[in-house]
Design a protein around this motif. Sequence first.
Motif, PDB file in Angstrom:
ATOM      1  N   VAL A   1       1.252  -0.887  -0.065  1.00  0.00           N
ATOM      2  CA  VAL A   1      -0.280  -0.107   0.387  1.00  0.00           C
ATOM      3  C   VAL A   1       0.668   1.333  -0.108  1.00  0.00           C
ATOM      4  N   ALA A   2       1.816   0.994   0.526  1.00  0.00           N
ATOM      5  CA  ALA A   2       3.016   2.328   1.077  1.00  0.00           C
ATOM      6  C   ALA A   2       3.946   2.445  -0.257  1.00  0.00           C
ATOM      7  N   ASP A   3       4.184   1.351  -1.063  1.00  0.00           N
ATOM      8  CA  ASP A   3       4.707   1.434  -2.303  1.00  0.00           C
ATOM      9  C   ASP A   3       3.912   2.394  -3.497  1.00  0.00           C
TER      10      ASP A   3
ATOM     11  N   SER B   1       8.593  11.140  -0.235  1.00  0.00           N
ATOM     12  CA  SER B   1       9.829  10.199   0.058  1.00  0.00           C
ATOM     13  C   SER B   1       9.386   8.693  -0.385  1.00  0.00           C
ATOM     14  N   ASP B   2      10.673   7.884   0.167  1.00  0.00           N
ATOM     15  CA  ASP B   2      10.250   6.797  -0.157  1.00  0.00           C
ATOM     16  C   ASP B   2       9.573   6.622   1.495  1.00  0.00           C
ATOM     17  N   PRO B   3       8.770   5.197   1.536  1.00  0.00           N
ATOM     18  CA  PRO B   3       8.340   5.441   2.584  1.00  0.00           C
ATOM     19  C   PRO B   3       8.730   3.981   3.977  1.00  0.00           C
ATOM     20  N   LEU B   4       8.376   5.019   4.999  1.00  0.00           N
ATOM     21  CA  LEU B   4       9.090   4.080   5.815  1.00  0.00           C
ATOM     22  C   LEU B   4       7.946   3.110   6.734  1.00  0.00           C
TER      23      LEU B   4
ATOM     24  N   CYS C   1       5.844   9.218   5.778  1.00  0.00           N
ATOM     25  CA  CYS C   1       6.536   9.654   4.095  1.00  0.00           C
ATOM     26  C   CYS C   1       6.522  10.734   4.627  1.00  0.00           C
ATOM     27  N   ALA C   2       7.821  11.862   3.988  1.00  0.00           N
ATOM     28  CA  ALA C   2       7.920  13.129   3.845  1.00  0.00           C
ATOM     29  C   ALA C   2       6.917  13.993   2.787  1.00  0.00           C
TER      30      ALA C   2
ATOM     31  N   VAL D   1       1.260  10.613   8.301  1.00  0.00           N
ATOM     32  CA  VAL D   1       1.549   8.943   8.706  1.00  0.00           C
ATOM     33  C   VAL D   1      -0.011   8.205   8.253  1.00  0.00           C
ATOM     34  N   TYR D   2       0.381   7.289   7.793  1.00  0.00           N
ATOM     35  CA  TYR D   2      -1.153   6.996   7.675  1.00  0.00           C
ATOM     36  C   TYR D   2      -0.995   4.806   8.596  1.00  0.00           C
TER      37      TYR D   2
END
Length: 122
Positions: free
Chosen positions: A6-8, A70-73, A81-82, A102-103
């Motif tokens: 999901v983040a990607d 940004s790439d997700p953490l 993500c920033a 933040v998700y």
Amino acid sequence: MNTQEVADKLVQLCREGKNLEVINELYADNIVSHEPKGSHMELTEGKAAVLDKNNQWYAMVEEIHNDSVSDPLVSGDFFACAMYLDVTYKGMGRSEMNEIAVYEVKDGKIVSESFHYNVPTA
């Protein structure tokens, strides 16, 4: 999809300028969106309301000069993500914004989003 997937996908769609597709494709119907205290819409609930909030924002925009994510953490059911935005608003001029988003993901859908940025005071 798991949290990493999901983040990607969110990052990919944002980088392609398909921010509204993020909502349509990745958000749960019962999404809860939080903006900082003092912002225009501190709390928005439901997919249709979040989509409407985003459409209202786009209606205020004259030009997007630059944006990035940004790439997700990822950690468990959460990712962050920033994000950076350089935009000119209709009748309000140009503004830059940096934020952390933040998700939370459950059952392959984003169920909450929380944006952290400094709210302009002037």
